[in-house]
Design an enzyme around this catalytic site. Structure first.
Site, PDB file in Angstrom:
ATOM      1  N   CYS A 148       5.247  -6.520 -11.824  1.00  0.00           N
ATOM      2  CA  CYS A 148       5.363  -6.388 -10.375  1.00  0.00           C
ATOM      3  C   CYS A 148       4.670  -7.606  -9.771  1.00  0.00           C
ATOM      4  O   CYS A 148       4.816  -8.712 -10.277  1.00  0.00           O
ATOM      5  CB  CYS A 148       4.798  -5.063  -9.881  1.00  0.00           C
ATOM      6  N   ARG A 203       1.941  -1.522  -9.829  1.00  0.00           N
ATOM      7  CA  ARG A 203       3.184  -0.746  -9.881  1.00  0.00           C
ATOM      8  C   ARG A 203       3.763  -0.744 -11.289  1.00  0.00           C
ATOM      9  O   ARG A 203       4.291   0.273 -11.749  1.00  0.00           O
ATOM     10  CB  ARG A 203       4.184  -1.313  -8.869  1.00  0.00           C
TER      11      ARG A 203
END
Length: 425
Positions: free
Chosen positions: A376, A381
């Site tokens: 990410c 994430r």
């Protein structure tokens, strides 16, 4: 036996008939029990855990969380549409009928209820069940409540545990209220605030010893965002085998009505972690490995960012100027922005049903037979996607730790922008 709802006939389906009809393309089975039960927890002492094969999850408590006008939209996303034959089931006949009645009010013509419910199905060892392979690492609030209050819940070995309230540099959040017995864990102790990469092994060893952790510890993490997932990955990388996540996090605990405390607890340090860090270096990929993954037909580098970030519309971060993607990476989605993961979570912030995550990944050629590395902007994430793949038992997974932050810093690295295609990787 049948009962009527506002507009539909509800037929009560016997076990043998449901078994025979499983797998029919026009049949959709809906499990209305809590997500924890669907994943594999035995919430009512059933003989075996899990859900009926192929069932989709729609817990009854979601009726209170989703606007009634949006129910049909949510059901349709799971394949629950009026043109299908719908079978509902829960722990009891009444639970199945509750969902069936809601379908009837929206014009679903005929609904079947598996009257005997999951306990009867589970009691027959000849009948198949499915569950999240590592469900025990995704604990629910009632499990944790029992543990905190001296119990020995299912799958807990009784070897002691450490509970962490995790966030990025906000001890005041911890001080304002945390789960009973929880220690505070600042992610800055696990990753560099300059690069956002994991810290050096020597630094991690010192941190874990200061936190009182050994490799054979049971560690449970929770947060109000993705911080707990980032911590979980780094703790696993170091070598802690039993790392667990509280599904739904802090908000799930509060919503359940359980108490918080404000006591500022301090860890007791230990002399040795018990093994050399990292125990599992393969859980992280660095930039050279990321380049190799892109070139390999047996691997995928997966972008866990928004579509706008993936095509170069925005960078997603106020401290990252370049926009775009790593060419050759595939889009794995995330949520609305760099701070949210709605695509991977339910309306109550619990982990989305794992078959839905796997199905979405499969459409993007993200499959467990490949070496998969997620990235990410800075790893948070991607760590959530990694942990969910780990829960599903995927064997070869990693996080490209530098992510877009590191890749985009080097002008020699190519950048992809626009909608990907054969001539635009």
């Amino acid at each position: 036996m049948t009962t009527s709802t506002d507009t539909a006939l509800v037929f009560h389906l016997p076990t043998a008939e449901l078994k025979d009809r499983l797998g029919q393309p026009a049949l959709v089975v809906v499990d209305v029990r809590p997500m924890a039960a669907y994943n594999g927890w035995r919430l009512r002492g059933e003989a075996r855990s899990g859900h009926i094969p192929g069932a989709v999850a729609w817990p009854l408590k979601w009726f209170d969380l989703i606007d009634p006008a949006e129910h049909a939209q949510h059901w349709a996303a799971k394949g629950v549409t009026p043109d299908k034959t719908i079978v509902t089931y829960g722990y009891t006949r009444a639970e199945g009928e509750q969902f069936a009645q809601a379908l009837g009010k929206l014009g679903y013509p005929t609904v079947l209820v598996y009257e005997a419910g999951q306990p009867t199905w589970a009691a027959d060892e000849r009948l198949p069940l499915e569950r999240l392979p590592r469900y025990h690492k995704l604990v629910h609030v009632d499990w944790l409540h029992e543990l905190i209050h001296g119990g020995k819940p299912e799958t807990y070995a009784g070897n002691g545990y450490t509970l962490f309230h995790v966030n990025y540099g906000m001890p005041e959040e911890y001080a304002a209220g945390h789960l009973p017995g929880a220690l505070y864990l600042d992610t800055n102790r696990l990753e560099s605030p300059d690069t956002w990469n994991r810290r050096l092994p020597t630094e991690l060893d010192a941190t874990l010893r200061a936190l009182g952790l050994t490799h054979d510890a049971t560690v449970i993490v929770y947060s109000r965002d993705t911080a707990a997932l980032r911590a979980a990955l780094i703790l696993m990388y170091c070598g802690i085998e039993d790392v667990r996540l509280l599904d739904g996090g802090y908000d799930g605990w509060v919503t359940a009505g359980y108490a918080l405390e404000t006591a500022l607890r301090q860890p007791t340090s230990v002399e040795s972690f018990g093994l050399s860090i990292p125990r599992y270096p393969r859980y992280f990929a660095d930039i050279d490995e990321a380049r190799e993954l892109i070139a390999s037909p047996k691997a995928e580098l997966v972008d866990i960012r928004t579509w706008a970030e993936h095509i170069g519309g925005v960078s997603g971060y106020d401290y990252i100027e370049p926009r775009g993607r790593i060419p050759g990476s595939v889009w794995g989605n995330c949520g609305s922005d760099a701070h949210h993961m709605e695509h991977y979570r339910n309306v109550d912030n619990t982990m989305r049903a794992y078959p839905e995550i796997a199905a979405n990944w499969r459409e993007a050629s993200i499959t467990p037979d490949k070496l998969i590395a997620y990235y990410c902007g800075t790893g948070w994430r991607a760590s959530e996607a990694f942990f969910y793949a780990h829960l599903m038992g995927w064997p070869d997974i990693a996080v490209y730790d530098g992510g877009w932050f590191e890749w985009s810093k080097d002008p020699a690295n190519p950048i992809g922008v626009g909608v990907p295609g054969p001539d635009n990787p």
